[in-house]
Design a protein around this motif. Sequence first.
Motif, mmCIF file in Angstrom:
data_model
loop_
_atom_site.group_PDB
_atom_site.id
_atom_site.type_symbol
_atom_site.label_atom_id
_atom_site.label_comp_id
_atom_site.label_asym_id
_atom_site.label_seq_id
_atom_site.Cartn_x
_atom_site.Cartn_y
_atom_site.Cartn_z
ATOM 1 N N SER A 90 82.464 70.361 14.211
ATOM 2 C CA SER A 90 82.655 71.783 13.900
ATOM 3 C C SER A 90 84.087 72.063 13.437
ATOM 4 C CB SER A 90 82.291 72.652 15.096
ATOM 5 O OG SER A 90 83.177 72.423 16.171
ATOM 6 N N GLU A 94 81.478 74.591 9.700
ATOM 7 C CA GLU A 94 80.128 74.792 10.230
ATOM 8 C C GLU A 94 79.096 73.969 9.460
ATOM 9 O OE1 GLU A 94 77.454 75.920 12.951
ATOM 10 O OE2 GLU A 94 79.606 76.341 13.057
ATOM 11 N N ASN A 95 79.271 73.866 8.141
ATOM 12 C CA ASN A 95 78.322 73.086 7.335
ATOM 13 C C ASN A 95 78.306 71.612 7.748
ATOM 14 O OD1 ASN A 95 77.547 75.312 5.889
ATOM 15 N ND2 ASN A 95 78.940 74.914 4.184
ATOM 16 N N LYS A 97 79.086 70.416 10.702
ATOM 17 C CA LYS A 97 78.447 70.326 12.015
ATOM 18 C C LYS A 97 76.924 70.352 11.864
ATOM 19 C CE LYS A 97 77.965 72.514 16.489
ATOM 20 N NZ LYS A 97 78.128 73.710 17.283
ATOM 21 N N ILE A 98 76.422 71.187 10.962
ATOM 22 C CA ILE A 98 74.974 71.257 10.725
ATOM 23 C C ILE A 98 74.461 69.930 10.188
ATOM 24 C CG2 ILE A 98 73.203 72.346 9.266
ATOM 25 C CD1 ILE A 98 74.884 74.964 9.541
#
Length: 155
Positions: A90, A94-95, A97-98
């Motif tokens: 993260s 965020e991308n 982490k996804i």
Amino acid sequence: YGNIFGQIRYGKWDKAFEIAGNPEAGFGFEGSPFGEDTFDCFLWNSSPSIIYKDVFTGFIFYKPITQHIQKVGFPFFLTNFKDSLLRRSSCLGENYKIVVEEELIRTNNKLNQTVSQVLPYEVIYNFVMNIGISVVLIILWLMTGIVLLFNLLKS
């Protein structure tokens, strides 16, 4: 890595270790007959004036190349680390982490497993060096010929 995965001195070293019972051993090249052999362990066969002891100080024999295995993965890779991996991911956004979460789901958390297989180094090396490089050279030769022909017809 060149033919480091192939037979050294056309199999002479492999045969010597086989006759000796394939002992796991390490030794210096100074004063060894192996050190006096012509160096042939790279992408080309070098000049006879370069010998193994000029390039390396010694040699370690572990097992015959036919007994080498390739291992992929790390046992216990994510043991007590999954939360840290997601937290650190993260930090990169965020991308990211996804993507990591999706990869964990996709692999069904199989990242803790190791896969072992015998890898035919010499087969792969010989294919790349003898077939692969030949194909690349032929393609380059044809492309050069086409460009030269095009330039001749153009002028």
